[in-house]
Design an enzyme around this catalytic site. Structure first.
Site, PDB file in Angstrom:
ATOM      1  N   ASN A   7     -12.639  -2.997   3.177  1.00 39.18           N
ATOM      2  CA  ASN A   7     -13.443  -1.676   3.274  1.00 39.18           C
ATOM      3  C   ASN A   7     -14.546  -1.855   2.027  1.00 39.18           C
ATOM      4  O   ASN A   7     -14.268  -1.948   0.703  1.00 39.18           O
ATOM      5  CB  ASN A   7     -12.737  -0.289   2.991  1.00 39.18           C
ATOM      6  CG  ASN A   7     -11.851  -0.277   4.361  1.00 39.18           C
ATOM      7  OD1 ASN A   7     -12.364  -0.670   5.389  1.00 39.18           O
ATOM      8  ND2 ASN A   7     -10.570   0.319   4.110  1.00 39.18           N
ATOM      9  N   HIS A  41      -6.888  -5.847   2.454  1.00 42.08           N
ATOM     10  CA  HIS A  41      -5.794  -5.070   3.338  1.00 42.08           C
ATOM     11  C   HIS A  41      -5.022  -6.096   4.096  1.00 42.08           C
ATOM     12  O   HIS A  41      -5.875  -6.734   4.826  1.00 42.08           O
ATOM     13  CB  HIS A  41      -5.988  -3.972   4.250  1.00 42.08           C
ATOM     14  CG  HIS A  41      -6.599  -2.922   3.314  1.00 42.08           C
ATOM     15  ND1 HIS A  41      -5.850  -1.561   3.151  1.00 42.08           N
ATOM     16  CD2 HIS A  41      -7.838  -2.302   2.931  1.00 42.08           C
ATOM     17  CE1 HIS A  41      -6.565  -0.773   2.466  1.00 42.08           C
ATOM     18  NE2 HIS A  41      -7.841  -1.252   2.181  1.00 42.08           N
ATOM     19  N   GLN A  71     -14.184   2.705   1.721  1.00 42.23           N
ATOM     20  CA  GLN A  71     -13.413   2.400   0.432  1.00 42.23           C
ATOM     21  C   GLN A  71     -13.374   3.557  -0.216  1.00 42.23           C
ATOM     22  O   GLN A  71     -14.096   4.436  -0.833  1.00 42.23           O
ATOM     23  CB  GLN A  71     -14.493   1.455  -0.247  1.00 42.23           C
ATOM     24  CG  GLN A  71     -13.716   0.890  -1.609  1.00 42.23           C
ATOM     25  CD  GLN A  71     -14.553  -0.279  -2.210  1.00 42.23           C
ATOM     26  OE1 GLN A  71     -15.648  -0.587  -1.735  1.00 42.23           O
ATOM     27  NE2 GLN A  71     -13.989  -1.136  -3.218  1.00 42.23           N
ATOM     28  N   VAL A 115     -10.880   3.134  -3.521  1.00 49.55           N
ATOM     29  CA  VAL A 115     -10.335   2.616  -4.647  1.00 49.55           C
ATOM     30  C   VAL A 115     -11.549   1.646  -5.126  1.00 49.55           C
ATOM     31  O   VAL A 115     -11.450   0.479  -4.135  1.00 49.55           O
ATOM     32  CB  VAL A 115      -8.971   2.086  -4.595  1.00 49.55           C
ATOM     33  CG1 VAL A 115      -8.743   1.555  -6.167  1.00 49.55           C
ATOM     34  CG2 VAL A 115      -8.059   3.293  -4.300  1.00 49.55           C
ATOM     35  N   ASP A 162       0.766  -1.193  -0.020  1.00 50.57           N
ATOM     36  CA  ASP A 162       0.145  -0.180  -0.140  1.00 50.57           C
ATOM     37  C   ASP A 162       0.804   1.182   0.153  1.00 50.57           C
ATOM     38  O   ASP A 162       1.640   1.233   0.903  1.00 50.57           O
ATOM     39  CB  ASP A 162      -0.949  -0.039   1.375  1.00 50.57           C
ATOM     40  CG  ASP A 162      -1.966   1.033   1.235  1.00 50.57           C
ATOM     41  OD1 ASP A 162      -2.976   0.617   1.120  1.00 50.57           O
ATOM     42  OD2 ASP A 162      -1.676   2.246   1.282  1.00 50.57           O
ATOM     43  N   HIS A 179     -10.152  -5.157  -2.913  1.00 45.08           N
ATOM     44  CA  HIS A 179      -8.910  -5.236  -2.261  1.00 45.08           C
ATOM     45  C   HIS A 179      -8.995  -5.739  -0.894  1.00 45.08           C
ATOM     46  O   HIS A 179      -9.751  -5.124  -0.138  1.00 45.08           O
ATOM     47  CB  HIS A 179      -8.145  -4.089  -2.590  1.00 45.08           C
ATOM     48  CG  HIS A 179      -8.563  -2.810  -2.040  1.00 45.08           C
ATOM     49  ND1 HIS A 179      -9.549  -2.271  -2.961  1.00 45.08           N
ATOM     50  CD2 HIS A 179      -8.446  -2.340  -1.030  1.00 45.08           C
ATOM     51  CE1 HIS A 179      -9.804  -1.091  -1.975  1.00 45.08           C
ATOM     52  NE2 HIS A 179      -9.271  -1.006  -0.918  1.00 45.08           N
TER      53      HIS A 179
HETATM   54  P1  DGP Z   1      -9.559   1.522   0.621  1.00 43.46           P
HETATM   55  O1  DGP Z   1      -9.574   2.840   1.336  1.00 43.46           O
HETATM   56  O2  DGP Z   1      -9.708   0.211   1.395  1.00 43.46           O
HETATM   57  O3  DGP Z   1     -10.319   1.717  -0.709  1.00 43.46           O
HETATM   58  O4  DGP Z   1      -8.089   1.385   0.398  1.00 43.46           O
HETATM   59  C1  DGP Z   1      -7.271   1.775  -0.757  1.00 43.46           C
HETATM   60  C2  DGP Z   1      -6.055   1.721  -0.480  1.00 43.46           C
HETATM   61  O5  DGP Z   1      -4.931   1.958  -1.811  1.00 43.46           O
HETATM   62  C3  DGP Z   1      -5.427   3.013   0.310  1.00 43.46           C
HETATM   63  O6  DGP Z   1      -4.934   2.378   1.404  1.00 43.46           O
HETATM   64  C4  DGP Z   1      -4.186   3.437  -0.557  1.00 43.46           C
HETATM   65  C5  DGP Z   1      -3.886   2.480  -1.454  1.00 43.46           C
HETATM   66  N1  DGP Z   1      -3.721   3.081  -2.674  1.00 43.46           N
HETATM   67  C6  DGP Z   1      -4.431   4.124  -3.443  1.00 43.46           C
HETATM   68  N2  DGP Z   1      -3.762   4.365  -4.714  1.00 43.46           N
HETATM   69  C7  DGP Z   1      -2.541   3.547  -4.435  1.00 43.46           C
HETATM   70  C8  DGP Z   1      -1.503   3.281  -5.722  1.00 43.46           C
HETATM   71  O7  DGP Z   1      -1.517   3.905  -6.735  1.00 43.46           O
HETATM   72  N3  DGP Z   1      -0.529   2.207  -5.540  1.00 43.46           N
HETATM   73  C9  DGP Z   1      -0.409   1.778  -4.334  1.00 43.46           C
HETATM   74  N4  DGP Z   1       0.382   0.639  -4.078  1.00 43.46           N
HETATM   75  N5  DGP Z   1      -1.553   2.058  -3.309  1.00 43.46           N
HETATM   76  C10 DGP Z   1      -2.499   2.631  -3.479  1.00 43.46           C
END
Ligand code: DGP
Length: 116
Positions: free
Chosen positions: A89, A104, A96, A98, A33, A102
């Site tokens: 999430n 975590h 959430q 994205v 992340d 996914h």
């Molecule tokens: P959520 O809140 O559950 O939708 O978590 C999305 C997660 O994705 C957040 O912890 C940050 C991560 N994230 C967002 N954009 C990127 C990215 O471009 N690269 C990576 N490695 N993680 C990302």
């Protein structure tokens, strides 16, 4: 955040943007992340762009089970012998951001309960 199925995670799957990928197979990919909330913070995603858990279908049953086994495998690979937390999430109230399903994996420190 919009729920369009094409997200930054699809670009990571296609190697169009860089990520620190720690595991990959035909169905799933795991990467660190970018905004780590723990010493180990990894996201496990299906390559299939399911927007959120609530959108998964009965035909996704095996894929969903596979993702949990990938979590187990990656956690072992990361040496999380003391345990870890797995979080999905879902939607706005779930926090959430994205909209590509996914899981975590958070580890390397004690995880308080309840979450925020
Ligand atoms: P959520 O809140 O559950 O939708 O978590 C999305 C997660 O994705 C957040 O912890 C940050 C991560 N994230 C967002 N954009 C990127 C990215 O471009 N690269 C990576 N490695 N993680 C990302």
């Amino acid at each position: 955040m919009s729920e369009a199925s094409e997200t930054i995670f699809s670009k990571i799957v296609r190697r169009e943007i860089p990520a620190d990928i720690v595991y990959e197979d035909d169905l799933a990919i795991a990467f660190r992340d970018i905004n780590a909330q723990a010493p180990v913070h990894i996201l496990v995603i299906p390559k299939k762009p399911i927007p959120k858990l609530a959108d998964a279908q009965p035909e996704d049953q095996a894929l969903l089970g596979h993702l949990l086994l990938v979590v187990q495998r990656v956690a072992a690979q990361e040496g999380l012998t003391q345990g870890y937390r797995t979080v999905i999430n879902t939607g706005e109230d779930g926090g959430q951001t994205v909209y590509h399903l996914h899981l975590h994996i958070l580890g390397g420190r004690f995880m308080a309960w309840p979450p925020g």
